[in-house]
Design a protein around this motif. Structure first.
Motif, short mmCIF file in Angstrom:
data_model
loop_
_atom_site.label_atom_id
_atom_site.label_comp_id
_atom_site.label_asym_id
_atom_site.label_seq_id
_atom_site.Cartn_x
_atom_site.Cartn_y
_atom_site.Cartn_z
N SER A 113 0.81 -1.22 0.00
CA SER A 113 0.00 0.00 0.00
C SER A 113 0.84 1.27 0.00
O SER A 113 1.82 1.38 0.74
CB SER A 113 -0.92 0.00 1.22
OG SER A 113 -1.65 1.21 1.30
N PHE A 114 0.42 2.24 -0.83
CA PHE A 114 1.06 3.56 -0.83
C PHE A 114 0.45 4.46 0.22
O PHE A 114 0.85 5.62 0.37
CB PHE A 114 0.93 4.21 -2.21
CG PHE A 114 -0.47 4.18 -2.76
CD1 PHE A 114 -1.43 5.09 -2.36
CD2 PHE A 114 -0.83 3.20 -3.68
CE1 PHE A 114 -2.72 5.04 -2.86
CE2 PHE A 114 -2.11 3.15 -4.19
CZ PHE A 114 -3.06 4.08 -3.77
N MET A 115 -0.52 3.97 0.97
CA MET A 115 -1.19 4.74 2.01
C MET A 115 -0.65 4.42 3.40
O MET A 115 -0.96 5.12 4.36
CB MET A 115 -2.70 4.48 1.98
CG MET A 115 -3.35 4.82 0.65
SD MET A 115 -3.22 6.57 0.22
CE MET A 115 -4.33 7.28 1.45
N ARG A 116 0.13 3.34 3.53
CA ARG A 116 0.67 2.93 4.82
C ARG A 116 2.17 2.76 4.70
O ARG A 116 2.65 2.12 3.77
CB ARG A 116 0.03 1.61 5.29
CG ARG A 116 -1.46 1.72 5.56
CD ARG A 116 -2.05 0.35 5.92
NE ARG A 116 -3.43 0.45 6.34
CZ ARG A 116 -4.45 0.51 5.51
NH1 ARG A 116 -4.26 0.45 4.21
NH2 ARG A 116 -5.70 0.60 5.97
N ASP A 117 2.91 3.29 5.64
CA ASP A 117 4.35 3.19 5.57
C ASP A 117 4.82 1.80 5.96
O ASP A 117 4.42 1.25 6.99
CB ASP A 117 5.00 4.23 6.50
CG ASP A 117 6.50 4.29 6.30
OD1 ASP A 117 6.94 4.23 5.12
OD2 ASP A 117 7.23 4.39 7.29
N GLY A 118 5.65 1.23 5.13
CA GLY A 118 6.20 -0.09 5.40
C GLY A 118 7.34 -0.37 4.45
O GLY A 118 7.63 0.43 3.54
N PRO A 119 8.03 -1.49 4.63
CA PRO A 119 9.12 -1.85 3.73
C PRO A 119 8.57 -2.05 2.32
O PRO A 119 7.49 -2.59 2.13
CB PRO A 119 9.67 -3.15 4.32
CG PRO A 119 8.55 -3.69 5.17
CD PRO A 119 7.81 -2.50 5.69
N LEU A 120 9.33 -1.63 1.33
CA LEU A 120 8.89 -1.71 -0.07
C LEU A 120 9.10 -3.13 -0.57
O LEU A 120 10.10 -3.45 -1.21
CB LEU A 120 9.67 -0.70 -0.90
CG LEU A 120 9.21 -0.44 -2.34
CD1 LEU A 120 7.78 0.01 -2.38
CD2 LEU A 120 10.13 0.59 -2.98
N ASP A 121 8.14 -4.00 -0.28
CA ASP A 121 8.30 -5.43 -0.52
C ASP A 121 7.38 -5.93 -1.64
O ASP A 121 7.80 -6.15 -2.75
CB ASP A 121 8.04 -6.20 0.78
CG ASP A 121 8.52 -7.63 0.71
OD1 ASP A 121 8.40 -8.26 -0.35
OD2 ASP A 121 9.02 -8.14 1.73
N MET A 122 6.10 -6.15 -1.33
CA MET A 122 5.05 -6.58 -2.27
C MET A 122 5.12 -8.04 -2.68
O MET A 122 4.35 -8.48 -3.54
CB MET A 122 5.04 -5.72 -3.54
CG MET A 122 4.78 -4.25 -3.32
SD MET A 122 4.40 -3.41 -4.88
CE MET A 122 4.51 -1.69 -4.36
N ARG A 123 5.97 -8.85 -2.10
CA ARG A 123 6.06 -10.26 -2.48
C ARG A 123 4.97 -11.05 -1.76
O ARG A 123 4.94 -11.09 -0.53
CB ARG A 123 7.43 -10.83 -2.13
CG ARG A 123 8.57 -10.20 -2.90
CD ARG A 123 9.92 -10.67 -2.40
NE ARG A 123 10.14 -10.24 -1.01
CZ ARG A 123 11.21 -10.55 -0.29
NH1 ARG A 123 12.16 -11.31 -0.83
NH2 ARG A 123 11.33 -10.12 0.95
N MET A 124 4.09 -11.67 -2.52
CA MET A 124 3.03 -12.48 -1.92
C MET A 124 3.59 -13.70 -1.21
O MET A 124 3.08 -14.14 -0.19
CB MET A 124 2.02 -12.89 -2.98
CG MET A 124 1.20 -11.73 -3.53
SD MET A 124 0.00 -12.28 -4.76
CE MET A 124 -0.78 -10.71 -5.18
N SER A 125 4.66 -14.27 -1.78
CA SER A 125 5.24 -15.48 -1.20
C SER A 125 6.32 -15.18 -0.19
O SER A 125 6.76 -16.07 0.54
CB SER A 125 5.84 -16.35 -2.31
OG SER A 125 6.95 -15.69 -2.91
N GLY A 126 6.81 -13.94 -0.15
CA GLY A 126 7.94 -13.59 0.70
C GLY A 126 9.27 -14.01 0.13
O GLY A 126 10.30 -13.90 0.78
N GLU A 127 9.27 -14.49 -1.13
CA GLU A 127 10.50 -14.97 -1.76
C GLU A 127 10.72 -14.25 -3.08
O GLU A 127 9.78 -13.75 -3.70
CB GLU A 127 10.40 -16.49 -2.01
CG GLU A 127 10.18 -17.30 -0.73
CD GLU A 127 9.89 -18.76 -1.02
OE1 GLU A 127 9.62 -19.09 -2.20
OE2 GLU A 127 9.93 -19.57 -0.08
#
Length: 316
Positions: A113-127
């Motif tokens: 999300s661009f509305m919540r601050d977090g690491p720039l990840d986006m991986r559904m699997s985490g891999e």
């Protein structure tokens, strides 16, 4: 309460027609909304999901429906293998709910999300390669290409230029950092109905997770695995996904191959592998759209598997 409301649930159940003894694959388990509804009809569900954070929801479903549910951690491309590993004799239904879930968007640490601050990840699997890896290492051309292709961002080149200029100073690590750079590159919000970073974040998410490639692979696997009479239901949320599903079902329900009088093509006549359940796409009713904003863009397409041989690979 589920953190993710299943969209078009009644319509999906009508398309799948699950009943006791049936085996159905829920290819996007999520929080288990479709799965629970299917299990309540007496059917057995093989659920797929590459997101490891869904495990608590799967454990709860397994506890409530012992012996009729199993979760396989795999993307769409592993559908055929997941079914083969189940030992079931036939597959009576497959449902896909394409895209990112509400609970993934709500978890800032996932970086969707661009509305919540977090690491720039986006991986559904985490891999694999993350969104940060892409924006910090890809060159201008490939970045602009995915922003245009997957996000329909008209000023994709300007955004790519801004990203390269900023990353020369320091790499991107956080979602709000990238969102701010994109917003400035596009001239600010200026009363726009959607946030300026919406299309860029969508494009990155699709690229990170190879969502369109996985959709094609999943449709191919469903065609190869469904038994004659088996039902396929696919819920999409934007035009890129829907275009793939529409073309797949239009072609494989018997549309004539293309060609021209100047360059005729000799194509082997193949029997339709699907019969459409209904023409076009079903959309959510007004009440559901009001209750669940995610339903506003949802489209359902459905078909029934014939006894013809599968057609195989989908052209990209």
């Amino acid at each position: 309460m589920s953190p993710h409301a299943p969209v078009l649930l009644a319509e999906v159940l009508e398309a799948l027609e699950p009943k006791p003894g049936d085996v159905v694959i829920d290819a996007t388990f999520g929080a288990g909304g479709y799965t629970r509804a299917i299990l309540e009809t007496g059917a057995t569900v093989i659920a797929l999901d590459r997101d490891p954070t869904v495990q608590p929801y799967a454990d709860a479903v397994a506890n409530d429906f012992p012996g009729r549910f199993r979760l396989v951690r795999t993307p769409f491309s592993g559908l055929a293998e997941a079914f083969a590993g189940s030992g079931a004799a036939r597959l009576d239904g497959v449902v896909f709910d394409i895209g990112v879930s509400s609970m993934q968007l709500d978890q800032a640490e996932r970086g969707f999300s661009f509305m919540r601050d977090g690491p720039l990840d986006m991986r559904m699997s985490g891999e694999g390669e993350s969104a940060a890896d892409i924006v910090n290492t890809w060159e201008h051309g490939p970045l602009a290409h995915i922003f245009k292709l997957y996000g329909d961002e008209r000023q994709s080149g300007r955004v790519a230029t801004a990203i390269l200029r900023r990353r020369a100073e320091r790499p991107f690590e956080r979602t709000l950092d990238l969102a701010e750079v994109v917003e400035k590159a596009l001239g600010g919000r200026r009363g726009a109905p959607i946030h300026p970073a919406t299309r860029v974040f969508q494009a990155l998410r699709i690229a990170v997770n190879d969502e369109l490639g996985e959709l094609r692979a999943g449709l191919e696997a469903a065609e190869a695995t469904l038994s004659p009479g088996g039902r396929l239901a696919v819920v999409t949320f934007h035009s890129l996904e829907d275009r793939i599903v529409k073309a797949f079902l239009t072609e494989r329900s018997g549309a004539a191959p293309g060609g021209s009088r100047h360059a005729p093509v000799a194509v082997e006549t193949r029997k339709p592998s699907f019969v459409l359940k209904f023409k076009g796409a079903r959309e959510a009713g007004e009440a559901e759209r009001e209750a669940n904003p995610r339903a506003r863009s949802a489209k359902l397409r459905a078909a029934v598997r014939t006894d013809a041989a599968p057609w195989g690979r989908i052209a990209a």
